[in-house]
Design an enzyme around this catalytic site. Sequence first.
Site, PDB file in Angstrom:
ATOM      1  N   ARG A 221       7.947  -7.766   6.175  1.00  0.00           N
ATOM      2  CA  ARG A 221       8.476  -6.805   5.209  1.00  0.00           C
ATOM      3  C   ARG A 221       9.153  -7.564   4.068  1.00  0.00           C
ATOM      4  O   ARG A 221       9.785  -8.609   4.287  1.00  0.00           O
ATOM      5  CB  ARG A 221       9.505  -5.874   5.869  1.00  0.00           C
ATOM      6  CG  ARG A 221       8.909  -4.832   6.791  1.00  0.00           C
ATOM      7  CD  ARG A 221       8.098  -3.774   6.045  1.00  0.00           C
ATOM      8  NE  ARG A 221       7.565  -2.757   6.936  1.00  0.00           N
ATOM      9  CZ  ARG A 221       6.324  -2.755   7.424  1.00  0.00           C
ATOM     10  NH1 ARG A 221       5.470  -3.713   7.132  1.00  0.00           N
ATOM     11  NH2 ARG A 221       5.930  -1.776   8.216  1.00  0.00           N
ATOM     12  N   HIS A 269      -0.157  -6.148   0.330  1.00  0.00           N
ATOM     13  CA  HIS A 269       0.110  -5.553   1.661  1.00  0.00           C
ATOM     14  C   HIS A 269      -1.206  -5.208   2.376  1.00  0.00           C
ATOM     15  O   HIS A 269      -1.477  -4.052   2.705  1.00  0.00           O
ATOM     16  CB  HIS A 269       0.995  -4.303   1.535  1.00  0.00           C
ATOM     17  CG  HIS A 269       1.680  -3.937   2.823  1.00  0.00           C
ATOM     18  ND1 HIS A 269       2.987  -3.522   2.890  1.00  0.00           N
ATOM     19  CD2 HIS A 269       1.236  -3.947   4.110  1.00  0.00           C
ATOM     20  CE1 HIS A 269       3.312  -3.266   4.147  1.00  0.00           C
ATOM     21  NE2 HIS A 269       2.252  -3.516   4.917  1.00  0.00           N
TER      22      HIS A 269
END
Length: 306
Positions: A221, A269
């Site tokens: 993250r 991502h």
Amino acid sequence: MNITFCCTDMKAEPWLVGLRAALPQAKVSEWHPGAPQADHAVVWAPPQRFVDEQRGLKAMFNTGAGVDALLKLRLPPSIQIVRLDDAGMAVQMAEYVCHAVIRYFREFDVYDADVAQGQWALRKPRVRKEFPVGVMGLGVLGERVSRALRQFEFPVRGWSRSPRSLEGVACYAGPSAFRTFLSSSRVLVNLLPLTLDTSNILNHDTLSLLRPGAYVINVARGAHLVDDDLLALLDSGHLAGATLDVFRTEPLPAAHPFWAHPKITITPHTSARTLREESIAQIAGKILAFERGEPVGGLVDVARGY
Ligand code: NDP
Ligand code: OXD
């Protein structure tokens, strides 16, 4: 049995079709404000309003591995949260991380730059035993990544909260072992969940402990990483490069310095995508197990944060 679907940033229709086929006995529909109460929910980053309205849910099935977006919400204490366990993500993560590690180890990034300049230049081969890779997080993804790196004979170290034992991997656990783990790593791979304990964990103090000329691969993250600290250590030369798949703000804002930094490789991502077919099969199996009162894999410990 009623199932409601509320996944931000995902096209609902193919999921609804897949869930209906996998659970023909259930009524599956997309959530909207004011929708009828459901027994189970299939979710990704739902709004607070969803949780506030759906008070009768027995369980929420997350269509990803990380539950940080879900745990930010005010949740009823009785609700069970179930994460995706692998469902085709672990092999993708292994590919991504091995690709990045090998690119650095074999200096393919440098060869690319040479070739772009029309240069035919050989570099001295690097020594594998001087390229230990440290994997932060030895869960579903970290374990698979560690095993894949071992296949390429990299020395692999792993760090987790509780002690783990993985063949061929030097395992470290807990805060007391963190410095030793970091200082023995030339490449640092982050596969931790985002929790109160792990937020900002990749910062100036911790990254300075890596071996000089180290590389950072962040696939967990964005909020694990202090962006300015990474930039400072790349610019000082202590770090040689970073591969980043996740960011504090996604999409990464156009003006962010990561876009143009010569030592940073970014991807949007995509290191381990949720695969719809595999995920539906897994979630349907878990819903049925839950309804039968059987144990369900991937239950999240809300107090622990993952
Ligand atoms: P798991 O929950 O299976 O594993 C988490 C690991 O981190 C465990 O080994 C755990 O230790 C360790 N850990 C947790 N807290 C700490 C801590 N404070 N100190 C040390 N170790 C800690 O997660 P997954 O492997 O399935 O996924 C990891 C993360 O990857 C997700 O949370 C998500 O954020 C990210 N992800 C990113 C994707 C992408 O496309 N970029 C896709 C999928 C996931 P212990 O073993 O002791 O419990
Ligand atoms: C996940 C993700 O957590 O896609 O599954 O990041």
